[in-house]
Design an enzyme around this catalytic site. Structure first.
Site, short mmCIF file in Angstrom:
data_model
loop_
_atom_site.label_atom_id
_atom_site.label_comp_id
_atom_site.label_asym_id
_atom_site.label_seq_id
_atom_site.Cartn_x
_atom_site.Cartn_y
_atom_site.Cartn_z
N GLY A 16 -60.09 45.26 -59.55
CA GLY A 16 -59.39 44.51 -58.49
C GLY A 16 -58.92 45.38 -57.37
O GLY A 16 -59.50 46.36 -57.02
N SER A 17 -57.69 45.24 -56.95
CA SER A 17 -57.06 45.78 -55.61
C SER A 17 -56.85 47.23 -56.14
O SER A 17 -57.56 48.08 -55.32
CB SER A 17 -55.81 45.08 -55.64
OG SER A 17 -55.79 43.90 -55.29
N LEU A 18 -56.18 47.66 -57.20
CA LEU A 18 -55.90 48.93 -57.44
C LEU A 18 -57.09 49.89 -57.90
O LEU A 18 -57.38 50.90 -57.48
CB LEU A 18 -54.70 49.23 -58.25
CG LEU A 18 -53.50 48.86 -57.80
CD1 LEU A 18 -52.29 49.97 -58.66
CD2 LEU A 18 -53.39 49.64 -56.33
N ARG A 42 -70.07 39.36 -62.85
CA ARG A 42 -69.25 40.64 -61.68
C ARG A 42 -70.35 41.77 -61.47
O ARG A 42 -70.37 42.01 -60.34
CB ARG A 42 -67.94 41.10 -62.49
CG ARG A 42 -67.10 39.75 -62.60
CD ARG A 42 -66.27 39.63 -61.36
NE ARG A 42 -65.22 40.71 -61.03
CZ ARG A 42 -64.90 41.33 -59.92
NH1 ARG A 42 -65.46 41.18 -58.90
NH2 ARG A 42 -63.81 42.23 -59.83
N ALA A 135 -52.29 47.38 -52.09
CA ALA A 135 -53.62 47.12 -51.78
C ALA A 135 -53.84 45.73 -52.22
O ALA A 135 -53.17 45.22 -53.02
CB ALA A 135 -54.65 48.05 -52.58
N LYS A 190 -38.23 51.00 -62.24
CA LYS A 190 -39.13 50.31 -61.57
C LYS A 190 -39.08 48.85 -62.19
O LYS A 190 -38.92 47.74 -61.75
CB LYS A 190 -40.61 50.59 -61.62
CG LYS A 190 -41.44 49.93 -60.58
CD LYS A 190 -42.59 50.47 -60.10
CE LYS A 190 -43.24 49.75 -59.19
NZ LYS A 190 -44.61 49.56 -59.25
N ASN A 194 -37.84 45.74 -60.38
CA ASN A 194 -38.85 44.34 -60.49
C ASN A 194 -38.28 42.92 -61.13
O ASN A 194 -38.29 41.91 -60.70
CB ASN A 194 -40.10 44.47 -61.21
CG ASN A 194 -40.92 45.40 -60.54
OD1 ASN A 194 -41.94 46.20 -61.01
ND2 ASN A 194 -40.97 45.28 -59.15
N ASN A 208 -38.95 39.32 -50.13
CA ASN A 208 -38.01 39.91 -50.74
C ASN A 208 -36.40 39.76 -49.93
O ASN A 208 -35.51 39.89 -50.36
CB ASN A 208 -38.41 41.33 -50.94
CG ASN A 208 -39.62 41.45 -51.75
OD1 ASN A 208 -39.96 40.50 -52.55
ND2 ASN A 208 -40.23 42.45 -52.05
N SER A 258 -45.24 40.80 -55.66
CA SER A 258 -46.27 40.66 -56.40
C SER A 258 -46.35 39.47 -57.44
O SER A 258 -47.40 38.73 -57.55
CB SER A 258 -46.84 41.91 -57.29
OG SER A 258 -45.63 42.24 -58.20
N1 NDP Z 1 -52.17 45.77 -55.96
C1 NDP Z 1 -51.19 46.45 -55.80
O1 NDP Z 1 -50.67 46.68 -54.67
C2 NDP Z 1 -50.31 47.26 -56.90
C3 NDP Z 1 -50.68 46.80 -58.33
N2 NDP Z 1 -49.85 47.37 -59.26
C4 NDP Z 1 -50.22 47.05 -60.66
O2 NDP Z 1 -51.67 47.57 -61.08
C5 NDP Z 1 -52.10 46.62 -61.96
C6 NDP Z 1 -53.33 46.13 -61.63
O3 NDP Z 1 -52.78 45.27 -60.37
P1 NDP Z 1 -54.33 44.64 -59.35
O4 NDP Z 1 -55.32 45.77 -58.97
O5 NDP Z 1 -53.34 44.29 -58.16
O6 NDP Z 1 -54.78 43.55 -60.23
P2 NDP Z 1 -56.04 42.76 -59.81
O7 NDP Z 1 -56.01 41.54 -60.64
O8 NDP Z 1 -56.51 42.52 -58.42
O9 NDP Z 1 -57.31 43.41 -60.70
C7 NDP Z 1 -57.27 43.48 -62.01
C8 NDP Z 1 -58.88 43.89 -62.51
O10 NDP Z 1 -59.07 43.88 -63.65
C9 NDP Z 1 -59.97 43.52 -64.17
N3 NDP Z 1 -60.11 43.18 -65.61
C10 NDP Z 1 -59.55 42.60 -66.62
N4 NDP Z 1 -59.84 42.59 -67.66
C11 NDP Z 1 -60.92 43.28 -67.66
C12 NDP Z 1 -61.85 44.08 -68.62
N5 NDP Z 1 -61.53 43.92 -69.75
N6 NDP Z 1 -62.78 44.72 -68.33
C13 NDP Z 1 -62.85 44.99 -67.09
N7 NDP Z 1 -62.03 44.77 -66.07
C14 NDP Z 1 -61.27 43.93 -66.48
C15 NDP Z 1 -60.01 41.91 -63.57
O11 NDP Z 1 -61.13 41.75 -63.61
P3 NDP Z 1 -61.78 40.02 -63.02
O12 NDP Z 1 -61.88 40.22 -61.77
O13 NDP Z 1 -63.23 39.72 -63.86
O14 NDP Z 1 -60.70 39.13 -63.61
C16 NDP Z 1 -59.56 42.41 -61.99
O15 NDP Z 1 -60.54 42.42 -61.25
C17 NDP Z 1 -50.80 45.72 -62.16
O16 NDP Z 1 -50.15 45.80 -63.46
C18 NDP Z 1 -50.21 45.63 -61.21
O17 NDP Z 1 -48.98 45.32 -61.22
C19 NDP Z 1 -48.82 48.28 -58.85
C20 NDP Z 1 -48.60 48.61 -57.60
C21 NDP Z 1 -49.12 48.18 -56.52
C1 KPL Z 2 -40.75 46.61 -55.30
C2 KPL Z 2 -41.51 45.22 -55.18
C3 KPL Z 2 -40.46 44.25 -55.65
C4 KPL Z 2 -41.91 44.88 -53.92
O1 KPL Z 2 -42.46 43.64 -53.56
C5 KPL Z 2 -42.62 45.17 -56.28
O2 KPL Z 2 -42.79 46.23 -56.75
C6 KPL Z 2 -43.43 44.00 -56.56
O3 KPL Z 2 -43.63 42.97 -55.68
O4 KPL Z 2 -44.05 43.87 -57.76
#
Ligand code: NDP
Ligand code: KPL
Length: 305
Positions: A16-18, A42, A135, A190, A194, A208, A258
């Site tokens: 996903g994003s991260l 996928r 991201a 954090k 949140n 926010n 988020s």
């Molecule tokens: N995005 C951001 O900017 C930020 C995110 N975070 C935290 O990071 C974590 C990830 O967030 P984010 O990247 O946004 O999430 P996304 O939903 O964008 O990505 C999660 C990914 O995990 C995949 N996934 C789930 N289960 C499995 C599995 N069993 N095997 C393989 N892949 C799997 C999903 O696959 P599928 O596509 O198939 O569903 C999806 O692509 C969260 O906890 C979020 O709160 C923290 C700070 C910033």
């Molecule tokens: C700090 C904050 C609230 C920034 O939007 C955040 O971490 C989130 O959206 O999950």
């Protein structure tokens, strides 16, 4: 640049994003990066590269992708980039491939998933990475890096070890990081931020910064969150949490939280790992947190996913 670190085979669970952001940045510094995807559909859609867009650049980075069970290669460095509710099951899916001394890096927001993972994977070194990087995906495997942040890392188990040698490499890869031996404190702080921001942005459907108009609701949560943090032995100066929460609201005034983004895109939220965890912890410690309980219930009632 020579970082003195030999090439590491990084496996990234979740594209996903991260997951894509980490994959692209590590690939940029010539690391060997393997995405582990959830399904054959996928995997079929994977174009052999991840596209990383920043404010000034757009670059495609070639890397490989696989399913949990389509390769037998042992996993020594695993970055878990799933949502909190998927993290444990995702690690379970690659468990037979985990080296006994593997390092597992957890990017999840909230609390609860980390405790479950360290309990089940007690032999491996589990590191939390709490990031303020932002991201989002514009298409599958195409990630936009919305904001350079700081990633704090620290051990969740096997405490007291030196910082891993690859942190310098992460720095070179543009993953601005800081080793924090007290990472649990950072995760709790954090979580508190949140809890004070995310659910209220969902209930009021607002950015926010618009929580300024709901200041009494935000402020009512702060003494209860302070109680939780003190019980968890997180050192706090008087008024520190109040200042931190309002500072984050100001600094992220234009952001959609988020949790609200998840609601808007009809995706499950991480509520059970944010207010859900806070309420559960309060109950287990016999702490009275009426505002947090009411907030969590109102949130759950509103969420259909
Ligand atoms: N995005 C951001 O900017 C930020 C995110 N975070 C935290 O990071 C974590 C990830 O967030 P984010 O990247 O946004 O999430 P996304 O939903 O964008 O990505 C999660 C990914 O995990 C995949 N996934 C789930 N289960 C499995 C599995 N069993 N095997 C393989 N892949 C799997 C999903 O696959 P599928 O596509 O198939 O569903 C999806 O692509 C969260 O906890 C979020 O709160 C923290 C700070 C910033
Ligand atoms: C700090 C904050 C609230 C920034 O939007 C955040 O971490 C989130 O959206 O999950």
């Amino acid at each position: 640049m020579n970082t003195g670190v030999s090439t590491i085979h990084w496996h990234i669970l979740g594209a996903g994003s991260l997951g894509c952001l980490w994959a692209a940045r590590l690939a940029q510094v010539k690391q060997s990066v393997h995405l582990i995807l959830r399904s054959a559909v996928r995997l079929q859609a994977f174009p052999g590269q991840v596209q990383l867009t920043t404010q000034h650049t757009c670059q495609s980075l070639a890397l490989t992708a696989e399913l949990a069970d389509t390769s037998q290669t042992p996993i020594t460095h695993l970055i878990v980039a799933c949502k909190a509710y998927d993290a444990l099951t995702a690690i379970d899916s690659i468990a037979p491939r985990l080296a006994e001394n593997a390092c597992i890096i957890l990017l999840q927001n909230g609390l609860g998933s980390q405790q479950a993972i360290i309990q089940r994977y007690s032999k491996q070194r589990i590191i939390a990475a709490s990031t303020t990087d932002g991201a989002y995906l514009t298409a599958p495997f195409q990630v936009t890096w919305a904001g350079q942040g700081l990633t704090q890392l620290g051990d969740l188990n096997h405490l007291g070890q030196a910082a891993p040698h690859w942190l310098e490499l992460w720095q070179v890869a543009g993953i601005h990081n800081q080793w924090n031996p007290q990472i649990w404190h950072a995760l709790w702080l954090k979580l508190a931020v949140n809890c004070a921001i995310n659910p209220l942005t969902v209930l009021h459907q607002c950015r926010n910064g618009e929580l300024r108009q709901q200041a009494s609701q935000v402020n009512a949560l702060i003494p209860e969150l302070t109680l939780l943090l003190k019980q968890a032995e997180v050192p706090l100066q008087p008024n520190q949490l109040h200042q931190l929460i309002w500072q984050v609201i100001e600094q992220t005034a234009n952001n959609t939280s988020s949790m609200l983004q998840d609601v808007q895109q009809q995706r499950p939220t991480e509520a059970e790992f944010i207010t859900g965890f806070a309420c559960h912890y309060a109950r287990s410690q016999q702490l009275t947190v009426p505002h947090l309980n009411a907030l969590h219930h109102a949130l759950i009632e509103q969420l259909t996913y």
